[in-house]
Scaffold this motif. Structure first.
Motif, PDB file in Angstrom:
ATOM      1  N   ALA A   1       8.508 -22.404  17.098  1.00 40.34           N
ATOM      2  CA  ALA A   1       9.087 -23.292  18.100  1.00 40.34           C
ATOM      3  C   ALA A   1       9.514 -24.377  17.142  1.00 40.34           C
ATOM      4  CB  ALA A   1       8.164 -23.862  19.314  1.00 40.34           C
ATOM      5  N   ARG A   2       8.767 -24.852  16.251  1.00 43.48           N
ATOM      6  CA  ARG A   2       9.109 -25.991  15.369  1.00 43.48           C
ATOM      7  C   ARG A   2      10.536 -25.659  14.375  1.00 43.48           C
ATOM      8  NH1 ARG A   2       4.729 -26.599  11.808  1.00 43.48           N
ATOM      9  NH2 ARG A   2       3.405 -26.396  13.743  1.00 43.48           N
TER      10      ARG A   2
ATOM     11  N   TRP B   1      13.963 -15.075  13.441  1.00 41.60           N
ATOM     12  CA  TRP B   1      12.573 -15.565  13.342  1.00 41.60           C
ATOM     13  C   TRP B   1      11.884 -14.259  13.840  1.00 41.60           C
ATOM     14  CZ3 TRP B   1      16.277 -19.186  15.737  1.00 41.60           C
ATOM     15  CH2 TRP B   1      16.371 -20.193  15.025  1.00 41.60           C
ATOM     16  N   ILE B   2      10.695 -13.934  13.131  1.00 46.91           N
ATOM     17  CA  ILE B   2       9.898 -12.847  13.452  1.00 46.91           C
ATOM     18  C   ILE B   2       8.486 -13.654  13.469  1.00 46.91           C
ATOM     19  CG2 ILE B   2       8.477 -10.822  12.641  1.00 46.91           C
ATOM     20  CD1 ILE B   2      11.675 -10.175  11.617  1.00 46.91           C
TER      21      ILE B   2
ATOM     22  N   VAL C   1      18.089 -15.498  21.702  1.00 50.49           N
ATOM     23  CA  VAL C   1      17.532 -14.204  22.468  1.00 50.49           C
ATOM     24  C   VAL C   1      16.053 -14.016  21.851  1.00 50.49           C
ATOM     25  CG1 VAL C   1      17.780 -11.523  22.485  1.00 50.49           C
ATOM     26  CG2 VAL C   1      19.888 -13.051  22.194  1.00 50.49           C
ATOM     27  N   VAL C   2      15.119 -13.916  22.784  1.00 48.32           N
ATOM     28  CA  VAL C   2      13.696 -13.858  22.777  1.00 48.32           C
ATOM     29  C   VAL C   2      13.213 -12.202  22.989  1.00 48.32           C
ATOM     30  CG1 VAL C   2      11.346 -14.541  23.242  1.00 48.32           C
ATOM     31  CG2 VAL C   2      13.364 -16.173  23.095  1.00 48.32           C
ATOM     32  N   GLU C   3      12.715 -11.561  21.860  1.00 46.27           N
ATOM     33  CA  GLU C   3      12.334 -10.229  22.353  1.00 46.27           C
ATOM     34  C   GLU C   3      10.998  -9.989  22.070  1.00 46.27           C
ATOM     35  OE1 GLU C   3      12.493  -7.594  23.610  1.00 46.27           O
ATOM     36  OE2 GLU C   3      13.598  -5.960  22.535  1.00 46.27           O
TER      37      GLU C   3
ATOM     38  N   ILE D   1      18.013 -14.684  16.916  1.00 49.28           N
ATOM     39  CA  ILE D   1      17.047 -13.858  17.578  1.00 49.28           C
ATOM     40  C   ILE D   1      15.738 -14.384  17.149  1.00 49.28           C
ATOM     41  CG2 ILE D   1      16.326 -11.647  17.903  1.00 49.28           C
ATOM     42  CD1 ILE D   1      19.384 -10.717  16.738  1.00 49.28           C
ATOM     43  N   CYS D   2      14.845 -14.498  18.120  1.00 47.17           N
ATOM     44  CA  CYS D   2      13.477 -14.463  17.922  1.00 47.17           C
ATOM     45  C   CYS D   2      12.352 -13.149  18.296  1.00 47.17           C
ATOM     46  CB  CYS D   2      12.895 -15.794  18.311  1.00 47.17           C
ATOM     47  SG  CYS D   2      11.022 -16.114  17.992  1.00 47.17           S
TER      48      CYS D   2
END
Ligand code: IMP
Ligand code: MG
Length: 183
Positions: A25-26, A145-146, A99-101, A127-128
């Motif tokens: 989130a940061r 981001w993973i 986009v959050v997956e 995308i995260c």
């Protein structure tokens, strides 16, 4: 075949997830620091817990929307065909999109969703994904981001299901089927 006979081995604790979500989130807040309003798009249903935790750590003006695609059915094998079951409510042209997956597995779902959303001309689209199983990838997707890279195991918990079960686990666990003959 009855697959109800299984146990769940803890893979990622609730505490580790919380710490990672805060860090993600940061980074996301820094990346989109100049946004007027970020549209956070959760892919139903697996991302619902992740998105709930993530948006509460974002230091940004944002709205939340959801997209649902068809996927695995009740099994553990990926189906390659991706259909949109529920589309966004928001117009995303010219807007900032995250986009959050839950999991990137073969990559087919995200590839399809990203192509669809890009065709609507957002300003920025990132995308995260909470989990990534690189060993399973069949098509390339650029995930910004993973949360965690995980081995090729079927996982449940923190929103993620096996045949609609175990979404309410507070951690991520690997499903291990028990051989009935050996007990
Ligand atoms: P992909 O299209 O193969 O990348 O599949 C992505 C989707 O498959 C994810 O959003 C999940 O819904 C589902 N999926 C992939 N791996 C798992 C798993 O280990 N457990 C539960 N669902 C999974
Ligand atoms: Mg999914």
């Amino acid at each position: 075949m009855d697959h109800s006979n299984y146990v769940i081995d803890e893979m990622i604790s609730a505490k580790s997830i919380a710490a990672r979500v805060e860090a993600l989130a940061r980074e996301i807040s820094e990346h989109f620091a100049d946004t007027d309003k970020l549209v956070v798009v959760g892919l139903l249903r697996g991302s619902f817990v992740f998105i709930a935790d993530l948006v509460r750590e974002l230091d940004l003006p944002c709205e939340v929307d959801f997209l649902e695609t068809s996927s695995y059915g009740d099994g553990t094998e990926s189906t390659r065909e991706v259909r949109i079951l529920k589309d966004l409510r928001s117009e995303i042209e010219g807007r900032d999109i995250l986009v959050v997956e839950d999991i990137v597995d073969t990559g087919h779902t995200l590839k399809h969703v990203i192509a669809l959303l890009r065709s609507r001309n957002p300003k920025r689209l990132e995308i995260c994904a909470l989990l990534d199983k690189p060993a399973r990838r069949e098509v390339d997707v650029n995930v910004t981001w993973i949360g965690f890279e995980i081995p090729d195991k079927f996982v449940v918990g923190y929103g993620i299901d096996y045949a609609q079960r175990n979404r309410n686990l507070d951690h991520i666990g690997a499903v291990r089927f028990l051989d009935e003959k050996k007990g």
